[in-house]
Design a protein around this motif. Sequence first.
Motif, short mmCIF file in Angstrom:
data_model
loop_
_atom_site.label_atom_id
_atom_site.label_comp_id
_atom_site.label_asym_id
_atom_site.label_seq_id
_atom_site.Cartn_x
_atom_site.Cartn_y
_atom_site.Cartn_z
N HIS A 37 0.81 -1.22 0.00
CA HIS A 37 0.00 0.00 0.00
C HIS A 37 0.84 1.26 0.00
N HIS A 38 2.18 1.13 0.12
CA HIS A 38 3.07 2.29 0.02
C HIS A 38 3.70 2.39 -1.37
N SER A 39 3.19 1.63 -2.34
CA SER A 39 3.84 1.51 -3.64
C SER A 39 4.01 2.85 -4.36
N GLY A 53 -0.10 12.90 4.38
CA GLY A 53 0.04 12.41 5.74
C GLY A 53 -0.38 10.97 5.90
N VAL A 54 -1.02 10.41 4.88
CA VAL A 54 -1.38 8.99 4.84
C VAL A 54 -0.86 8.44 3.51
N PRO A 55 -0.74 7.12 3.39
CA PRO A 55 -0.30 6.56 2.10
C PRO A 55 -1.13 7.07 0.94
N VAL A 56 -0.49 7.32 -0.18
CA VAL A 56 -1.17 7.84 -1.36
C VAL A 56 -2.32 6.93 -1.77
N THR A 57 -2.11 5.62 -1.68
CA THR A 57 -3.16 4.69 -2.09
C THR A 57 -4.41 4.83 -1.23
N VAL A 58 -4.24 5.17 0.04
CA VAL A 58 -5.39 5.35 0.93
C VAL A 58 -6.18 6.58 0.55
N VAL A 60 -6.15 8.34 -2.30
CA VAL A 60 -6.73 8.23 -3.64
C VAL A 60 -7.92 7.29 -3.64
N SER A 61 -7.83 6.20 -2.89
CA SER A 61 -8.96 5.26 -2.82
C SER A 61 -10.18 5.92 -2.20
N LEU A 62 -9.97 6.73 -1.18
CA LEU A 62 -11.08 7.44 -0.56
C LEU A 62 -11.70 8.45 -1.52
N VAL A 63 -10.87 9.15 -2.27
CA VAL A 63 -11.38 10.11 -3.26
C VAL A 63 -12.23 9.40 -4.30
N VAL A 64 -11.75 8.27 -4.78
CA VAL A 64 -12.50 7.52 -5.79
C VAL A 64 -13.83 7.02 -5.22
N ALA A 65 -13.80 6.48 -3.99
CA ALA A 65 -15.02 5.93 -3.39
C ALA A 65 -16.06 7.02 -3.16
N VAL A 66 -15.64 8.15 -2.58
CA VAL A 66 -16.58 9.24 -2.31
C VAL A 66 -17.07 9.85 -3.63
N GLY A 67 -16.16 10.01 -4.59
CA GLY A 67 -16.55 10.56 -5.89
C GLY A 67 -17.51 9.66 -6.63
N VAL A 106 -14.33 15.83 1.74
CA VAL A 106 -14.57 14.73 2.67
C VAL A 106 -13.25 14.01 3.01
N VAL A 107 -12.44 13.74 2.00
CA VAL A 107 -11.17 13.04 2.24
C VAL A 107 -10.22 13.90 3.06
N ARG A 108 -10.21 15.19 2.80
CA ARG A 108 -9.34 16.08 3.59
C ARG A 108 -9.75 16.04 5.05
N LEU A 109 -11.05 15.99 5.32
CA LEU A 109 -11.54 15.92 6.70
C LEU A 109 -11.17 14.58 7.34
#
Length: 224
Positions: A37-39, A53-58, A60-67, A106-109
């Motif tokens: 997950h740190h790839s 402040g969190v892994p990029v994959t985390v 980006v995954s949250l942005v995709v899910a909320v979007g 949402v992801v920023r929060l």
Amino acid sequence: MQEFLTAALSFPAMLFSAALVVVIAFWLLVLAGAADHHSFDADLDTDLAGIGGVPVTVSVSLVVAVGWFTTLTGSVLLHRSEATGTTRAALASGILAGALLVAWAVVRLLVRHFRRFFADEPPPSRQDFLGRVCTIRTGSVGTDFGQAEVAAADGSTAIVQVRQLATAETALTAFTAGSAGLLYAYDEAGEFFWVSPYDRALDPGPPPTPERPHRRTPPGRRTA
């Protein structure tokens, strides 16, 4: 169900639907141990967007899910409306822009709350092995071949490529399988370590454990 599929496969939800499939496939690979997950931490800088402040994959995954959820909801409402032509295209574009804004907010929060669970540590590097003692795993080590096993600071081990400089003393210090070596330099172009012979007897090892003081027996009292 048909309304859901129609909305998920139409613009703008289809963009996030495709991205969501990729995200799900990636996390399945992580669960299977085929990916980390740190790839992509070294490839993307999410700090500029305020979601670092969190892994990029985390993030980006949250942005995709909320979007995806936002555009899916907007697409369902759009299909139920009677808008057509230019008006429908403008509304679809507005849903896409709004979904990106909502996902970012949402992801920023969420990142503010999750950031403390991820230690701010630099990614592991091969330079971390420099100065470490390794164990040769091949029958010999030369200028073009050799492998060794080395332990990282966290206790994990790795097999690395090693090479030995060709000198007049090389024959006297020939490596054999199981012998110890010291990794003293790394060749970026060849992606291997330069190794030199090392005597484990010279390694002081961990400091000795201090002895506990003996308890004195009070006068007149005998111990069993």
